[in-house]
Scaffold this motif. Sequence first.
Motif, short mmCIF file in Angstrom:
data_model
loop_
_atom_site.label_atom_id
_atom_site.label_comp_id
_atom_site.label_asym_id
_atom_site.label_seq_id
_atom_site.Cartn_x
_atom_site.Cartn_y
_atom_site.Cartn_z
N TRP A 276 0.81 -1.22 0.00
CA TRP A 276 0.00 0.00 0.00
C TRP A 276 0.85 1.28 0.00
CZ3 TRP A 276 -4.73 -0.60 3.84
CH2 TRP A 276 -5.55 -1.66 3.40
N GLY A 277 2.15 1.14 0.15
CA GLY A 277 2.97 2.35 0.32
C GLY A 277 2.52 3.10 1.56
N PHE B 31 3.65 6.42 3.27
CA PHE B 31 3.14 7.73 2.83
C PHE B 31 2.12 8.24 3.85
CE2 PHE B 31 0.43 10.52 0.38
CZ PHE B 31 1.31 11.19 -0.46
N TRP B 32 2.28 9.48 4.30
CA TRP B 32 1.38 10.08 5.28
C TRP B 32 1.24 9.22 6.54
CZ3 TRP B 32 -3.35 12.11 1.89
CH2 TRP B 32 -2.91 13.16 1.08
N GLN C 147 0.77 6.15 7.17
CA GLN C 147 -0.39 5.26 7.24
C GLN C 147 -0.04 3.84 7.68
OE1 GLN C 147 -3.14 5.95 3.67
NE2 GLN C 147 -1.47 7.33 3.16
N THR D 68 -12.71 9.13 5.36
CA THR D 68 -11.40 9.72 5.62
C THR D 68 -11.47 11.22 5.42
OG1 THR D 68 -10.81 9.16 3.36
CG2 THR D 68 -10.06 7.66 5.07
N THR E 38 -9.46 13.30 3.80
CA THR E 38 -9.37 13.59 2.37
C THR E 38 -9.28 12.23 1.69
OG1 THR E 38 -8.18 14.78 0.64
CG2 THR E 38 -6.86 13.96 2.49
N GLU E 39 -8.98 12.19 0.41
CA GLU E 39 -9.02 10.90 -0.30
C GLU E 39 -8.18 9.85 0.42
OE1 GLU E 39 -6.89 10.70 -4.03
OE2 GLU E 39 -5.75 12.49 -3.55
N ALA E 40 -8.65 8.62 0.37
CA ALA E 40 -7.93 7.52 0.99
C ALA E 40 -6.85 7.01 0.04
CB ALA E 40 -8.90 6.40 1.34
N ASN E 41 -5.97 6.22 0.58
CA ASN E 41 -4.90 5.57 -0.18
C ASN E 41 -5.52 4.70 -1.30
OD1 ASN E 41 -2.95 3.60 -0.96
ND2 ASN E 41 -1.80 4.02 0.92
N SER E 42 -5.07 4.92 -2.52
CA SER E 42 -5.70 4.22 -3.66
C SER E 42 -5.53 2.70 -3.56
CB SER E 42 -5.13 4.73 -4.98
OG SER E 42 -3.75 4.45 -5.06
#
Lengths: 682, 682, 682
Positions: free
Chosen positions: C181-182, C185-186, C188, C202, C204-208
């Motif tokens: 999931w990377g 980043f942020w 997570q 969430t 703002t947008e969630a992890n893709s």
Amino acid sequence: MKPPLLGVDYYPEHWPADRWATDARMMHAAGLSVVRIGEFAWAKMEPTEGRYDWRWLDEALEALAAEGLQVVLGTPTSTPPAWLIQKHPDILPVDAQGRRRNFGSRRHYCSNNATYHEYTRRIVTALAHRYGNHPAVIGWQLDNEFGCHDTARCYCENCAAAFRVWLKDKYSSLDALNAAWGAVFWSQSYTDWAQISPPNLTVTEANSSHVLDWYRFSSDSVVAYAQIQISILRQLAPDRFITTNFMGPFPDLDYYQLSAPLDFIAWNSYPTGYAEVTGPTLYMPDEPRPKLAYDVGDPYVTGFCHDLMRGLKDGLPYWVMEQQAGSINWANTNPGIRPGTVRLWTWHDLAAGADTVVYFRWRACLYAQEQYHSGLLRHDAAPDLGYREVLRMKDEQPLMRSIQGARVQVDVAILADYDDLWALDLQPHNHVIAYWRHLFAYHRALVRAGVPTDVVSKQADLSRYKLVIAPSLLLADDVWAARLTAYVKAGGTLVLGVRSGFKTPSNLVTDQPLPGPFRELVGATVEAWHSLPPGVTYPLTDHKHQMLTAAIWAEGLSTQSAQPLMFYTGGPLEGQAAVTVKVVGQGRAVYAGVWPDEAVLNSLISWLLPQAGVQPLALLPEGVLVSRRGSFVFLFNFTDAPATAWLNVTSAVDAFTGQSIERAAAIAARDVRVLSLGADSR
Amino acid sequence: MKPPLLGVDYYPEHWPADRWATDARMMHAAGLSVVRIGEFAWAKMEPTEGRYDWRWLDEALEALAAEGLQVVLGTPTSTPPAWLIQKHPDILPVDAQGRRRNFGSRRHYCSNNATYHEYTRRIVTALAHRYGNHPAVIGWQLDNEFGCHDTARCYCENCAAAFRVWLKDKYSSLDALNAAWGAVFWSQSYTDWAQISPPNLTVTEANSSHVLDWYRFSSDSVVAYAQIQISILRQLAPDRFITTNFMGPFPDLDYYQLSAPLDFIAWNSYPTGYAEVTGPTLYMPDEPRPKLAYDVGDPYVTGFCHDLMRGLKDGLPYWVMEQQAGSINWANTNPGIRPGTVRLWTWHDLAAGADTVVYFRWRACLYAQEQYHSGLLRHDAAPDLGYREVLRMKDEQPLMRSIQGARVQVDVAILADYDDLWALDLQPHNHVIAYWRHLFAYHRALVRAGVPTDVVSKQADLSRYKLVIAPSLLLADDVWAARLTAYVKAGGTLVLGVRSGFKTPSNLVTDQPLPGPFRELVGATVEAWHSLPPGVTYPLTDHKHQMLTAAIWAEGLSTQSAQPLMFYTGGPLEGQAAVTVKVVGQGRAVYAGVWPDEAVLNSLISWLLPQAGVQPLALLPEGVLVSRRGSFVFLFNFTDAPATAWLNVTSAVDAFTGQSIERAAAIAARDVRVLSLGADSR
Amino acid sequence: MKPPLLGVDYYPEHWPADRWATDARMMHAAGLSVVRIGEFAWAKMEPTEGRYDWRWLDEALEALAAEGLQVVLGTPTSTPPAWLIQKHPDILPVDAQGRRRNFGSRRHYCSNNATYHEYTRRIVTALAHRYGNHPAVIGWQLDNEFGCHDTARCYCENCAAAFRVWLKDKYSSLDALNAAWGAVFWSQSYTDWAQISPPNLTVTEANSSHVLDWYRFSSDSVVAYAQIQISILRQLAPDRFITTNFMGPFPDLDYYQLSAPLDFIAWNSYPTGYAEVTGPTLYMPDEPRPKLAYDVGDPYVTGFCHDLMRGLKDGLPYWVMEQQAGSINWANTNPGIRPGTVRLWTWHDLAAGADTVVYFRWRACLYAQEQYHSGLLRHDAAPDLGYREVLRMKDEQPLMRSIQGARVQVDVAILADYDDLWALDLQPHNHVIAYWRHLFAYHRALVRAGVPTDVVSKQADLSRYKLVIAPSLLLADDVWAARLTAYVKAGGTLVLGVRSGFKTPSNLVTDQPLPGPFRELVGATVEAWHSLPPGVTYPLTDHKHQMLTAAIWAEGLSTQSAQPLMFYTGGPLEGQAAVTVKVVGQGRAVYAGVWPDEAVLNSLISWLLPQAGVQPLALLPEGVLVSRRGSFVFLFNFTDAPATAWLNVTSAVDAFTGQSIERAAAIAARDVRVLSLGADSR
């Protein structure tokens, strides 16, 4: 005794007590004679639970009475105070998204909350005890704008429980309910009353009969809540009138039921607000709008509201309890008014059947939610344009008073019904179709043709009308058919619009050919109904071989005992009738199987009026309206340029000047003419 | 010591450690000298509670320092890690709909959560202990984009409680609060502090004073949260600067208060994103857009942001902490850039007052939310256009460095204030009116006229300006009036826009004639204000008898001691003044009683500039901008075609070529010219 | 044994039992031979828990069987009854806003609810026990429209827990998940499985990658839920087929996985509904629509659906389980149909590969949610147009039967994949880009060129196709590259579209130059990709020096071993290739680096077809479609006017008249021609 003529909505609690006498003096000086107060002042009346403070209200009444002003007292129940909500937060309503609403504005109560019923009884009783026989208090306004801000329907647990009780009362058994709702569809059958919820938050659309009953229940809940207050006031304020303020084409409550126990109705007229906010729901989305002065609102919209409101109690004179008198604060652009606008509105109110016009509000408020709402006075207490307009009308008051009490003279009625409205708008099938739009289309065409028109309950006595139009009599049965047949047989002309008789009163589609119970009356059968997408029209021809088109909705009719009045000359319904007429007894039954656009309506009306013996009052240019009340005819010019109307009345004189009137009556821009009819007038 | 010039935002934690040295070498090779790191890396710094892992950060710093790169270290508090949220889920914020937000992106914390305050103290203390005196670390960025993604206002129970404390501090008594809010309106009076909630989920709009205080409280909460971090860093990193990254015309926080304790401000400039997302909030809905190169963003928007940001700390040089350097991922179409674009933006930053430009981001990320955001390097580590652009600027760095530290030269200021913004946008009355729109209209007209303009706090020292424009000084009192009067008397030219002085600082409408406390200063009184619907305009004439029109908003003025500068030649305000001017002491006070469209603004500005003694720097075609910083004048061409500007400066030479400049200066498409002014230049 | 040909969806539970025999007789009389029943009748089958009522169903089956009608029985699990929800309210699904949905419509269940699994087993077992060997029951439909009404993804606590189990199965360790999931980043990164939630709410947008796994998990949950039913039916109804009804380009479920265990697929075809609701998601927002008869839907949309559905099981004949046969009730205008429309749709179904066409529904329902949905019979039981159309087709049934079982003949395939769809639509970068839009653009261009086209899984056997187009092969690795390379080497022609190979199958962006693993195959490298805002285009030229433009998305390619087929003649990518071709083994690999508009597609296709040896079946005017199934060629005219197609087949005779066919074949408006090919036809 005549009712007061002009008045103002006043909030003494918003201003220092030492200002009240000045305000009262200025009201009196402007010729105002009635003041509505108190409807949001619960926290002032009962600052903490059980501790009433009447001094300020006593003094305010005294200050007003000292200037001879009469008072309408509002029950303050649309604004339960903070201490009450803190103690009983379950009074707060729950919206369709399941969210409990917060304290901090108004109408934050659930109509079915038993605790709130109890507190309502206490405050109304206390108020009525103290002021029920007060000499200055001539009547009462219940609450304020029932249902406003999406509060007609609350989705809390109390309401769910009350809904179940209501359903048990209505259906007695679950079998009956399941049958009425067609609950077998999608396995919705209920085996326990407790399984039934409000129809919100369903995965996809809810059962239309479930929703329709929910709407009826919600409306009944508000009506029952109002009755709690009425019962107390009838007992403790026995000689005073009771009314409340309605909101024109507000769709969430059955206004006929809400108005029934009142002495008369009152409504709130905000022409620029209605033009901006309600207008788009009455005109078709792509319909060109009439050219009007920008500050007067839209008189076809305002007029439709007046006619609808007047019909709530069958034509009885009513009040405009809040008449816009400057710019408002709740629409998109809220334009300011010009000299003449308030006078134009006031005369329009009177011509439409109002006996009393109360301006909203006395002085622009310095704080809170309505800081940008004008009053008769500016924020700095200087007279605003509204006040100057009222002053200007002082000389006209004797004429106005001579109009009070008279009935508006109307030959044509459009039938309205909230069950029909709800059932249709729940399933419009074509997304631009809507109930009020349908009624408004017919109404506006008649008004433009110089024919004043009532909008009345489908339960109203129709015998007084030469022509009755029922655009959307969706829910019907044999009883309704018999009633309308009797009207026609006795000489009436009846028009039934598309989808008439499509469903039974309990919202089942009829299993008979359409128009169901009206089939015999109209002598024709709907063989097919087509919803038409944008840009698709079917060609029609009318009785004069004029080429027209059907758009939005087209029904193909076979005639049994009727004659075609319009028929399709192409498209898939080619050769079938679109509009039919059948002579029945002394009258005629017309079935209009198309959604009516302007050209179709003009053709239909030009055929109908002479057939029905209806004579237009005048030939009118766009933006000019005519009406008749008692022995007066009124001509209004809502445009920015002088206009001329061709009158169909004789022996009339100008009520302002005494000059006799020619056929071609000129009306200045933004002006009214009042014509007094002689005894031999026709 | 001069600040670093160019830098990059870097996430060593996103890449293998063995890549860091290569990255650092490539940064150095491109002439970058500063790197921001760490601001989202909490989970890497403290993988589980209390267990810190500094090795990776030590090594990353070492790798950067090895190439002589300086470092700005971010506190990672915008991304509390999963273990912390799992343990204390009440840290998660609640939105205005009452929904608790989930973990899984960023900014998922409530600023008023005491637990979060404690964890914030711990991580910031730990970080500052370890790196507060690290030789490579020159300064700190607090958190990241405070308030972004609707997080400035949290509606949780903690916030409700903190709001009550804040109100008690402000008002001391409920009587005072009730008076300030006009709580008597709609029975909103509070008798217990516990009755007060955040103003969300009310049935209809909440009390504007309640909401305004909520906005102030929310902003104060974020400012107080930032102060927690500042206090620690001041102690443990005593010689390092502290800043944070702002977001241009972000409306939810009082940026003046947030920037006050910082050493300087930084902001994030994404020209194509602002053009796509913010542009529609700054232009009028139907306003034609300037013709610009599609990849450069909108320089009027970017420039407005720069001027607003520069004004946060009164013109002090600042950083662009995130400068777009390729395509972004969060707007509608996210266009790619062309050769020259990044250089144009970099020079624009410097000309506008930035000392340091940090590009976002080093390399495009392989995963998570920003996969489609460009970096200076591509995903495959090959140089992307951004990197090539930075390399190209290496030769220009000496010139850039000679600009650092200088002040931007400006004669004109526009006043901004967040209280005014909130109060106006809460009740815009006309739905196309908005606070930033109003400021932007004036700003853009000045910029197009070749007049660089500051946007500063209304508290700023005005004495340095020849012309001050206060488009929306909505909340005002006598203190404000006295301040501005003193400015004018001393020779300043002041323009007050529509609705000036309409309310007191506590959000009550003034009970004085408008413009309230400014009445004496402007020598005129607003007799009426009209909100105009679409298509309605009132004709105006200006001092040159030029025919203009007022749209959107028009005030009719009577003059006492002022002269009309524009007046209405028709419509309901005919004969009244629309714009007035009064000579006061050595200066002039102008009242502009119309919403300013382009033609009105051009007329007004062409009159104002010579009166105020303001000389435009140049005559400019559309898309070309001019500014002056220190002894340099900058000309930018944001279009796709060569353009010519007519300069009003003399004795200037091209700073790149040394050639002397003609009056008509040609600028290539998408290019900048830097002019060095001689000692005798004017 | 051949499958039944025409049938109808019937709800005996909606009508009195004494009507069933009449209905069955009328079905038989119209030539219908199969009836689907039961799929919403749980509450009738099991009125209270454990008490089954089979009598009505026995009788209904008997009534149908008496007329020789075969039956498809639906499992009623899309409508759990009220008593079940009352007892286990946690069966109700929770939406992405966190709201528990209510009982009162359909699909109100969570696919991961263990209690619901148990009740599903019980009802399906009971049903299969009773009817698994019933002579009239030839097969089973599972549930109804899995995933419809946003029910593919439920956000309840059960689902959150099941998601964690699914993730553990997939990743084994949190380290692996965090890497995939990377999550660095942020911040997570997860340290406990319990920290992981569904990606809703969430800040703002969630992890893709988080969202993509959530989509996969949700789809898997529905597939697993279906398998519960399949396992029971395989055991208890061993010789009957199992299918379910799909919904064309429904994006929320992996239809390849859902269809895998079925005997064949069925889908629901509502051409006017898809045209109104799905059309806007397939055409570009500003794309002009083809001129078609308004009542037939959009055959390019319907045809795309057919080709996509046929591909779910690699071309196996399928059923249309619900074929629109009048006006529907769930779109915007729901137009009515004309004579010929139902016949046109029926033939279109057969030509596209359907063996069986079941009309929805028998008779218009009198109540509940579908009151405005037409049936073959009207509400009043009179034959509606649909019934008359079916009757008219009775003579054509022998010809129809001779087509059953044959394969559709296709030379060209478009590859589809739900992982690619989800990953692309999660981050389209340019807001008008969407996965189905991309596929539809290629598909429609081929269809208009007279080239029937399959839409198949990217896992399908490609060896049968001369030309394969993979518009959005976003997620890919070396295995995929090897597979496609083998196809090309063996002589295939392959087109890869923009963004091919951008990511790995686990949703990480490749760290290799683009198109990542396909680089060697295409022999070119993407140097830059530009998202283009509205109005911006880059000029292109093609192999014929025709001037074209790139809009929406443009990639600049450098060629290594490929030749340019189109290249940029201006703009920032000037001189770079836009489309390349490389000869590889016996075949060709084309990389199309532009979003394809109509002109680009026509150019590309006119080059591709002869290269790939694909011969169009006919030259077609707009609105006319051609296809070939077995030894028949079909020509359809979906317009309101006669049309002519130029055929590329020889030795064909009209299958209705036996007349031999000229090259120029005329087709009447709204009509079909069926051509029988001789043995020597080509």
